[in-house]
Scaffold this active site. Structure first.
Site, PDB file in Angstrom:
ATOM      1  N   TRP A 124       9.423   6.631  10.059  1.00 49.10           N
ATOM      2  CA  TRP A 124       9.433   6.842   8.603  1.00 49.10           C
ATOM      3  C   TRP A 124      10.423   7.945   8.331  1.00 49.10           C
ATOM      4  O   TRP A 124      10.149   9.071   8.669  1.00 49.10           O
ATOM      5  CB  TRP A 124       8.037   7.224   8.075  1.00 49.10           C
ATOM      6  CG  TRP A 124       8.119   7.369   6.606  1.00 49.10           C
ATOM      7  CD1 TRP A 124       8.512   8.488   5.906  1.00 49.10           C
ATOM      8  CD2 TRP A 124       7.867   6.347   5.627  1.00 49.10           C
ATOM      9  NE1 TRP A 124       8.542   8.214   4.559  1.00 49.10           N
ATOM     10  CE2 TRP A 124       8.146   6.910   4.374  1.00 49.10           C
ATOM     11  CE3 TRP A 124       7.465   5.000   5.699  1.00 49.10           C
ATOM     12  CZ2 TRP A 124       8.019   6.174   3.183  1.00 49.10           C
ATOM     13  CZ3 TRP A 124       7.341   4.287   4.513  1.00 49.10           C
ATOM     14  CH2 TRP A 124       7.600   4.881   3.279  1.00 49.10           C
ATOM     15  N   GLY A 149       0.823  -1.211   0.000  1.00 49.02           N
ATOM     16  CA  GLY A 149       0.000   0.000   0.000  1.00 49.02           C
ATOM     17  C   GLY A 149       0.849   1.249   0.000  1.00 49.02           C
ATOM     18  O   GLY A 149       1.753   1.410  -0.799  1.00 49.02           O
ATOM     19  N   GLU A 182      -4.162   3.180   2.597  1.00 51.26           N
ATOM     20  CA  GLU A 182      -4.343   4.608   2.904  1.00 51.26           C
ATOM     21  C   GLU A 182      -5.476   5.194   2.059  1.00 51.26           C
ATOM     22  O   GLU A 182      -5.253   5.639   0.953  1.00 51.26           O
ATOM     23  CB  GLU A 182      -3.048   5.366   2.687  1.00 51.26           C
ATOM     24  CG  GLU A 182      -1.966   4.879   3.668  1.00 51.26           C
ATOM     25  CD  GLU A 182      -0.708   5.731   3.713  1.00 51.26           C
ATOM     26  OE1 GLU A 182      -0.693   6.831   3.153  1.00 51.26           O
ATOM     27  OE2 GLU A 182       0.270   5.287   4.314  1.00 51.26           O
ATOM     28  N   TYR A 183      -6.721   5.234   2.589  1.00 54.73           N
ATOM     29  CA  TYR A 183      -7.158   4.683   3.867  1.00 54.73           C
ATOM     30  C   TYR A 183      -8.531   4.080   3.635  1.00 54.73           C
ATOM     31  O   TYR A 183      -9.246   4.512   2.704  1.00 54.73           O
ATOM     32  CB  TYR A 183      -7.292   5.799   4.918  1.00 54.73           C
ATOM     33  CG  TYR A 183      -6.025   6.625   5.096  1.00 54.73           C
ATOM     34  CD1 TYR A 183      -5.019   6.225   5.966  1.00 54.73           C
ATOM     35  CD2 TYR A 183      -5.852   7.795   4.361  1.00 54.73           C
ATOM     36  CE1 TYR A 183      -3.872   7.000   6.140  1.00 54.73           C
ATOM     37  CE2 TYR A 183      -4.706   8.562   4.527  1.00 54.73           C
ATOM     38  CZ  TYR A 183      -3.727   8.159   5.400  1.00 54.73           C
ATOM     39  OH  TYR A 183      -2.583   8.916   5.542  1.00 54.73           O
TER      40      TYR A 183
END
Ligand SMILES: *[C@@H]1O[C@H](CO)[C@@H](O)[C@H](O)[C@H]1NC(C)=O
Ligand SMILES: *[C@@H]1O[C@H](CO)[C@@H](O)[C@H](O)[C@H]1NC(C)=O
Ligand SMILES: *[C@@H]1O[C@H](CO)[C@@H](O)[C@H](O)[C@H]1NC(C)=O
Ligand SMILES: *[C@@H]1O[C@H](CO)[C@@H](O)[C@H](O)[C@H]1NC(C)=O
Ligand SMILES: *[C@@H]1O[C@H](CO)[C@@H](O)[C@H](O)[C@H]1NC(C)=O
Ligand SMILES: *[C@@H]1O[C@H](CO)[C@@H](O)[C@H](O)[C@H]1NC(C)=O
Ligand SMILES: *[C@@H]1O[C@H](CO)[C@@H](O)[C@H](O)[C@H]1NC(C)=O
Length: 407
Positions: A363, A101, A144-145
């Protein structure tokens, strides 16, 4: 004397063992291999001892739910999947996951897949096959999402997402594989997408993406990931403000147990272009996206490494700390930058420790100062996370009688 020594050794061993319960989940954005100069980051650049879980971002799906490599030339032909999971040969305790994703994949194909039993089964079969073929330890689902963006089935996504996770869990348990998710953080977004207790029930942990809370899309400057209320924000309706604390408290109160909550931290900042260079506090008028990093090359976004190089080389920047939000920001002329540094990382990990959260997700690893050019050693942010998390485990150990954990 010998008995005392034995006791002390035994105590220390269990204190160290307890640290294993806290996790450090590192995403690797594999497209960093295409960056130039100091920005290029390959699997070989990963220190496999600074993360407990490494996540390969991303693979995708088609509308029938077939799991696909998004960059087959890199991932498969040039061996990047295999090289990534081979890091386990260096650190046998390391877990490697593959993430499906991400933002660019959108929501539509996931909405279609999750609503159709045969497509769900196809997704489970094909993702499982990839995991087994390339020796991953599990799957991280980054839809997402659900029920947002280009969703096809709207609110049905919420229940269908839980059904998908339930079926994945049942199949993955046959192989001892991990199943995790990355989720939208703030309450206003999360309530649209998740049945929190059922998501929590089926996954090993939930990575809450506590960042991207403010950015160039806003009309005023703001922090990417403020820990608390910011300077310039009204304390009226404080619980609705976008900050890490509000998001974490929402997830806990909505039914995510602390031992399944992994709190996200950004290794990047967000840049703005001030409307008036002399008005430069948080919550000042902004014209949109500011400077782009030399390597990530996307206006409005800058890696920690890129910005620390700039601060080292350009002494004219003013760097301040928002003492309410516990994060730094910097400005120079029209430029305004929200970012995280060693100090804010410390405050965030201490916060996570204080609520006994499972650990920290970041991240992403390739925008730490992995070359160590900013005078803080290599991987300064990631090292800070490890150090402060370990301190939290040791404190917890001192406050509780030792016992064994089974995960
Ligand atoms: C969804 O799947 C179709 C093929 O089934 C593909 O063409 C399309 O690119 C996918 N959408 C995204 C956003 O990847
Ligand atoms: C994977 O590892 C092999 C062997 O070290 C190396 O030749 C290859 O270039 C690596 N692939 C990538 C994408 O870095
Ligand atoms: C998934 O795999 C199972 C077992 O190999 C097989 O029986 C089933 O037909 C497959 N389903 C789909 C939709 O591919
Ligand atoms: C998707 O969600 C809707 C609404 O909850 C439900 O009616 C439908 O049965 C779900 N689809 C599947 C395949 O579970
Ligand atoms: C607080 O919420 C109330 C009710 O939604 C709203 O009328 C008011 O404008 C909000 N205040 C601020 C400062 O956002
Ligand atoms: C910021 O805005 C000023 C004034 O509008 C403009 O001159 C400048 O090019 C902009 N900078 C960026 C990075 O967009
Ligand atoms: C700082 O600037 C010098 C001169 O432009 C350049 O060679 C060097 O690479 C820069 N350092 C970093 C870390 O970007």
């Amino acid at each position: 004397m010998g008995l005392i020594l034995l006791f002390v050794l035994g105590f220390c061993a269990s204190a160290v063992f307890a640290n294993d319960d806290k996790i450090v989940v590192c995403y690797y954005g594999t497209w960093a291999t295409y960056r130039t100069g100091l920005g290029k980051f390959d699997v070989d650049d990963i220190d496999p001892f600074l993360c407990t879980h490494l996540v390969y971002a991303f693979i995708g799906i088609n509308a029938e739910g077939t799991a696909l490599a998004l960059d087959p030339e890199l991932d498969v032909e040039r061996g990047n999947f295999k090289n990534f999971t081979s890091l386990k040969e260096k650190n046998p305790n390391l877990k490697t996951l593959v993430a499906v994703g991400g933002w660019s994949e959108g929501s539509a194909n996931y909405s279609i897949m999750a609503a159709e039993p045969e497509y769900r089964q196809n997704f489970i079969n094909t993702s499982l096959a990839m995991i087994l073929e390339y020796n991953f330890d599990g799957l991280d689902v980054d839809w997402e999402y659900p029920n947002r963006r280009d969703t096809v089935h709207g609110e049905d996504d919420i229940e269908n997402f839980s059904t998908l996770l339930k079926e994945l869990r049942e199949e993955f348990d046959n192989y001892g594989l991990l199943l995790t998710v990355a989720v939208a953080a703030v309450e206003e977004a999360a309530v649209q997408s998740y049945d929190v207790p059922s998501v929590a029930k089926y996954v090993d942990y939930i990575g809450v993406m506590t960042y991207d809370m403010h950015g160039a899309w806003d009309s005023v400057t703001g922090h990417n990931a403020p820990l608390f209320i910011s300077e310039g924000e009204s304390a009226e309706n404080e619980s609705t403000l976008y900050n890490v604390n509000n998001a974490v408290q929402y997830w806990l109160s909505a039914g995510c147990p602390p031992e399944k909550l992994v709190m996200g931290v950004p290794f990047y900042g967000r840049t703005f272009n001030l409307s008036d260079p002399s008005v430069n506090a948080p919550n000042s008028p902004s014209n949109g996206a500011g400077l782009a990093g030399p390597y990530t090359a996307e206006s409005g976004f800058i890696g920690y490494n890129e910005f620390c190089y700039i601060l080292q080389n350009e002494s004219s920047w003013t760097v301040q700390t928002d003492n309410l939000a516990k994060v730094p920001y910097a400005f120079l002329d029209y430029n305004w930058v929200s970012f995280d540094n060693v100090e804010s990382m410390t405050a965030k990990v201490e916060y996570a420790n204080s609520f006994n959260l499972r650990g920290i997700m970041l991240w992403s690893i390739e925008t730490d100062d992995f070359h160590g050019l900013c005078g803080e050693g290599t991987f300064p942010l990631l090292n800070t996370i490890n150090t402060v998390l370990a301190e939290g485990s040791t404190e917890a150990r001192h406050n509780n009688p030792p016992h064994h954990h089974h995960h």
